[in-house]
Motif scaffolding. Structure first.
Motif, PDB file in Angstrom:
ATOM      1  N   VAL A 352      49.015  42.982  44.531  1.00 17.49           N
ATOM      2  CA  VAL A 352      49.296  44.389  44.246  1.00 17.49           C
ATOM      3  C   VAL A 352      49.120  44.734  42.762  1.00 17.49           C
ATOM      4  O   VAL A 352      48.941  45.901  42.409  1.00 17.49           O
ATOM      5  CB  VAL A 352      50.719  44.763  44.702  1.00 17.49           C
ATOM      6  CG1 VAL A 352      50.798  44.776  46.215  1.00 17.49           C
ATOM      7  CG2 VAL A 352      51.747  43.806  44.099  1.00 17.49           C
ATOM      8  N   ASP A 353      49.168  43.725  41.879  1.00 17.26           N
ATOM      9  CA  ASP A 353      49.014  43.998  40.448  1.00 17.26           C
ATOM     10  C   ASP A 353      47.581  43.779  39.961  1.00 17.26           C
ATOM     11  O   ASP A 353      47.344  43.553  38.775  1.00 17.26           O
ATOM     12  CB  ASP A 353      49.976  43.122  39.636  1.00 17.26           C
ATOM     13  CG  ASP A 353      49.708  41.635  39.834  1.00 17.26           C
ATOM     14  OD1 ASP A 353      48.970  41.284  40.786  1.00 17.26           O
ATOM     15  OD2 ASP A 353      50.231  40.818  39.039  1.00 17.26           O
ATOM     16  N   ALA A 354      46.625  43.843  40.885  1.00 14.47           N
ATOM     17  CA  ALA A 354      45.225  43.537  40.548  1.00 14.47           C
ATOM     18  C   ALA A 354      44.684  44.455  39.459  1.00 14.47           C
ATOM     19  O   ALA A 354      44.003  43.998  38.531  1.00 14.47           O
ATOM     20  CB  ALA A 354      44.355  43.624  41.804  1.00 14.47           C
ATOM     21  N   GLU A 355      44.959  45.750  39.545  1.00 11.74           N
ATOM     22  CA  GLU A 355      44.425  46.688  38.558  1.00 11.74           C
ATOM     23  C   GLU A 355      44.994  46.414  37.174  1.00 11.74           C
ATOM     24  O   GLU A 355      44.292  46.508  36.170  1.00 11.74           O
ATOM     25  CB  GLU A 355      44.739  48.127  38.984  1.00 11.74           C
ATOM     26  CG  GLU A 355      43.897  48.643  40.136  1.00 11.74           C
ATOM     27  CD  GLU A 355      42.412  48.710  39.802  1.00 11.74           C
ATOM     28  OE1 GLU A 355      42.075  49.130  38.686  1.00 11.74           O
ATOM     29  OE2 GLU A 355      41.606  48.327  40.663  1.00 11.74           O
ATOM     30  N   ALA A 356      46.291  46.050  37.099  1.00  8.39           N
ATOM     31  CA  ALA A 356      46.919  45.772  35.809  1.00  8.39           C
ATOM     32  C   ALA A 356      46.339  44.523  35.158  1.00  8.39           C
ATOM     33  O   ALA A 356      46.301  44.404  33.924  1.00  8.39           O
ATOM     34  CB  ALA A 356      48.431  45.618  35.990  1.00  8.39           C
ATOM     35  N   ARG A 357      45.848  43.598  35.974  1.00  2.00           N
ATOM     36  CA  ARG A 357      45.299  42.336  35.452  1.00  2.00           C
ATOM     37  C   ARG A 357      43.808  42.436  35.125  1.00  2.00           C
ATOM     38  O   ARG A 357      43.220  41.490  34.597  1.00  2.00           O
ATOM     39  CB  ARG A 357      45.541  41.220  36.464  1.00  2.00           C
ATOM     40  CG  ARG A 357      47.011  40.936  36.710  1.00  2.00           C
ATOM     41  CD  ARG A 357      47.236  40.104  37.973  1.00  2.00           C
ATOM     42  NE  ARG A 357      46.589  38.790  37.902  1.00  2.00           N
ATOM     43  CZ  ARG A 357      46.594  37.912  38.920  1.00  2.00           C
ATOM     44  NH1 ARG A 357      47.205  38.235  40.060  1.00  2.00           N
ATOM     45  NH2 ARG A 357      46.011  36.749  38.795  1.00  2.00           N
ATOM     46  N   LEU A 361      40.682  40.217  32.397  1.00  3.84           N
ATOM     47  CA  LEU A 361      39.605  39.414  33.001  1.00  3.84           C
ATOM     48  C   LEU A 361      38.216  39.899  32.617  1.00  3.84           C
ATOM     49  O   LEU A 361      37.211  39.350  33.093  1.00  3.84           O
ATOM     50  CB  LEU A 361      39.743  39.445  34.535  1.00  3.84           C
ATOM     51  CG  LEU A 361      41.015  38.819  35.119  1.00  3.84           C
ATOM     52  CD1 LEU A 361      41.099  39.096  36.617  1.00  3.84           C
ATOM     53  CD2 LEU A 361      41.036  37.309  34.867  1.00  3.84           C
ATOM     54  N   GLN A 362      38.131  40.923  31.771  1.00  2.32           N
ATOM     55  CA  GLN A 362      36.830  41.493  31.433  1.00  2.32           C
ATOM     56  C   GLN A 362      35.894  40.475  30.790  1.00  2.32           C
ATOM     57  O   GLN A 362      34.684  40.533  30.975  1.00  2.32           O
ATOM     58  CB  GLN A 362      37.013  42.695  30.504  1.00  2.32           C
ATOM     59  CG  GLN A 362      37.576  43.938  31.183  1.00  2.32           C
ATOM     60  CD  GLN A 362      36.641  44.520  32.228  1.00  2.32           C
ATOM     61  OE1 GLN A 362      35.441  44.261  32.225  1.00  2.32           O
ATOM     62  NE2 GLN A 362      37.200  45.320  33.133  1.00  2.32           N
ATOM     63  N   ARG A 379      42.730  37.290  41.281  1.00  2.00           N
ATOM     64  CA  ARG A 379      43.528  38.362  41.872  1.00  2.00           C
ATOM     65  C   ARG A 379      43.391  38.416  43.396  1.00  2.00           C
ATOM     66  O   ARG A 379      44.142  39.122  44.067  1.00  2.00           O
ATOM     67  CB  ARG A 379      43.102  39.698  41.276  1.00  2.00           C
ATOM     68  CG  ARG A 379      43.226  39.783  39.755  1.00  2.00           C
ATOM     69  CD  ARG A 379      42.611  41.088  39.244  1.00  2.00           C
ATOM     70  NE  ARG A 379      41.203  41.181  39.582  1.00  2.00           N
ATOM     71  CZ  ARG A 379      40.503  42.324  39.615  1.00  2.00           C
ATOM     72  NH1 ARG A 379      41.127  43.467  39.329  1.00  2.00           N
ATOM     73  NH2 ARG A 379      39.225  42.319  39.924  1.00  2.00           N
ATOM     74  N   VAL A 380      42.434  37.667  43.960  1.00  2.10           N
ATOM     75  CA  VAL A 380      42.194  37.692  45.409  1.00  2.10           C
ATOM     76  C   VAL A 380      43.158  36.744  46.107  1.00  2.10           C
ATOM     77  O   VAL A 380      43.329  35.588  45.708  1.00  2.10           O
ATOM     78  CB  VAL A 380      40.735  37.300  45.714  1.00  2.10           C
ATOM     79  CG1 VAL A 380      40.487  37.300  47.226  1.00  2.10           C
ATOM     80  CG2 VAL A 380      39.763  38.256  45.039  1.00  2.10           C
ATOM     81  N   THR A 381      43.791  37.225  47.167  1.00  2.00           N
ATOM     82  CA  THR A 381      44.737  36.406  47.930  1.00  2.00           C
ATOM     83  C   THR A 381      43.997  35.412  48.814  1.00  2.00           C
ATOM     84  O   THR A 381      42.775  35.499  48.998  1.00  2.00           O
ATOM     85  CB  THR A 381      45.629  37.292  48.806  1.00  2.00           C
ATOM     86  OG1 THR A 381      44.812  37.925  49.811  1.00  2.00           O
ATOM     87  CG2 THR A 381      46.331  38.359  47.979  1.00  2.00           C
TER      88      THR A 381
END
Length: 487
Positions: A352-357, A361-362, A379-381
């Motif tokens: 759920v925190d993928a966008e914040a992370r 990762l850029q 970020r992928v489960t």
């Protein structure tokens, strides 16, 4: 010249074998179709009643022998066995159907034969279907061999530097096209004499060597053992005419590329004006009855799939919900037709925190242009990896198709931040609804760079037809099974 011909014959030996297999399959298809029609119409061993005035078992047994011959001859006369049409798509199928129509006309009218209508209504559709199946199977085998580097045409590209480089890139991007580019011949060398050794002038030929100029074309063909010469569109008329004259009698195929690289199919026709062949380009057909048919087809298919696979959808939703914190369905704002935004549905494949992370990762971004891609995105489960591997995370987009915000086939649905950075030409992607699948899906997906993705989307917009949608949907099945670019 004799050496050239020997090399040409050796290189194209696979084409003759391929044609022989197709001829044998077409003949067998017609025999089988005639047998099936005979059994359905008259029963096994002709046990059903024959009309003495019209139907005799001898005539239909003779048809088992004669029809395959007529079928194959008609295919040959309609050029369905010419190498330039083999494995090439709709044109190959069109020639099969045209040949079938000629056979029907010959049997039914030219010979004035009294044939049972039920027999005719069975034999020819079955023969067409079997011939089509044979070509689809043959094309699949041919494409697999070409991905292994076999059954290729040795292509010599002729043209100015950057336009020649474009042809090289297109050929290397799609090995199923059957082009193995063995060299580049420049039509001119700015600032240099034609007898000087040609060198690169700032364009990337992806390792393909420059082997000469248009003045030394015959020598270059012999040196590279080329079987096909592809001429780029920037060559001026006089030079092109001279090249064509020089190639007469050389036993090589000559192809001239159009400057309109992404306009194909029914939009292009040749109109002779005052003895000059001109290309007539129709506008893209984005409205009208065909568009209504597309909408009806999209929603009918989407509704059918949702109803049939609802147990699977529920099971996948539970798997996502029970294995990680957060909702089963991920909603994201995307941009649709005409720049209107909508909420796109997917099975959640990330935490759920993928966008914040994302910002952190850029530096690991493997995508190009405006796209962020990572093969091993942290970020992928665990369930998300499975869903992405088989493209199951995209299935809830069927509900977008049902509510009219998406289509089954179309360009990739972009994010608002991507659209904000679009150049003028790229906005043409928004002229049609985005799709659950598209040319990008069957051409590599995440393995594509930004420019390739844009080019494929624009090509779809420029050339959309219902037939293209059917082909893309069919090829999507195999793209998903191969899991190409799925991560």
């Amino acid at each position: 010249m004799e050496v050239e011909n020997d090399l040409y014959r050796a290189q194209l030996r696979w084409e003759r074998r391929y044609v022989r297999v197709l001829i044998a399959f077409d003949a067998a298809a017609c025999v089988l179709a005639a047998g099936v029609a005979y059994v359905i119409r008259f029963g096994p061993f002709g046990t059903r009643h024959f009309d003495a005035a019209r139907d005799t078992s001898e005539w239909y047994l003779l048809a088992l022998v004669l029809l395959p011959v007529v079928w194959v001859v008609s295919m040959a006369l309609n050029r369905a066995y010419e190498p330039r049409f083999l494995g090439g798509g709709s044109e190959e199928f069109r020639r099969v159907i045209n040949a079938a129509v000629r056979v029907v006309a010959t049997v039914s009218y030219a010979t004035k034969a009294e044939v049972a209508r039920a027999y005719v209504l069975i034999v020819f559709p079955v023969a067409i279907l079997l011939s089509m199946v044979g070509r689809i199977g043959g094309r699949g085998i041919l494409h697999r061999l070409r991905r292994q580097g076999r059954c290729m045409h040795r292509v010599l590209v002729v043209g100015a530097g950057e336009s020649a480089a474009t042809l090289v890139r297109l050929a290397q991007r799609d090995p199923t096209a059957g082009w193995s580019v063995v060299g580049v011949v420049l039509d001119r060398l700015p600032g240099r004499h034609s007898h000087d050794r040609p060198e690169r002038s700032g364009f990337d030929l992806l390792g393909v060597p420059i082997v000469g100029t248009s003045e030394t074309l015959h020598t270059s063909i012999r040196a590279t053992r080329a079987t096909t010469v592809a001429i780029s569109p920037q060559m001026d008329g006089e030079t092109l005419q001279r090249v064509l004259w020089n190639l007469e009698g050389s036993d090589v195929d000559v192809l001239v590329s159009s400057a309109l690289t992404d306009v194909v199919g029914p939009r292009i026709s040749i109109r002779p004006v005052a003895g000059l062949p001109l290309l007539h380009i129709r506008e893209p057909e984005l409205t009208g009855s065909r568009r209504v048919m597309k909408i009806l087809f999209d929603r009918a298919v989407a509704l059918t799939v949702v109803l049939l696979f609802s147990p699977l959808l529920i099971a996948l939703a539970l798997a996502v919900r029970l294995t990680s914190r957060g909702p089963a369905i991920f909603k994201q704002v995307r941009v649709g037709r005409g720049g209107e935004t909508f909420k796109m549905y997917k099975f959640r494949s990330m935490y759920v925190d993928a966008e914040a992370r994302l910002a952190g990762l850029q530096t690991s971004n493997e995508g190009q242009g405006l796209l962020f891609k990572m093969r091993d995105d942290p970020r992928v489960t665990r369930v998300g990896k499975f869903l992405r591997k088989w493209s199951l995370d995209e299935v809830p987009q069927l509900f977008n198709v049902l509510n009219g915000s998406m289509s089954l086939v179309g360009p990739r649905p972009p994010l608002p931040r991507e659209v904000a950075q679009y150049e003028d030409d790229v906005h043409r992607r928004l002229m049609v609804k985005p799709g659950l699948t598209g040319l990008w899906q069957i051409s590599g997906r995440s393995d594509l760079n930004w420019d390739e993705s844009v080019r494929l989307d624009l090509r779809y917009v420029e050339n959309w037809t219902l037939a293209m949608d059917f082909v893309i949907l069919w090829r999507t099945v195999f793209a998903v099974l191969r899991r190409e670019g799925a991560y």
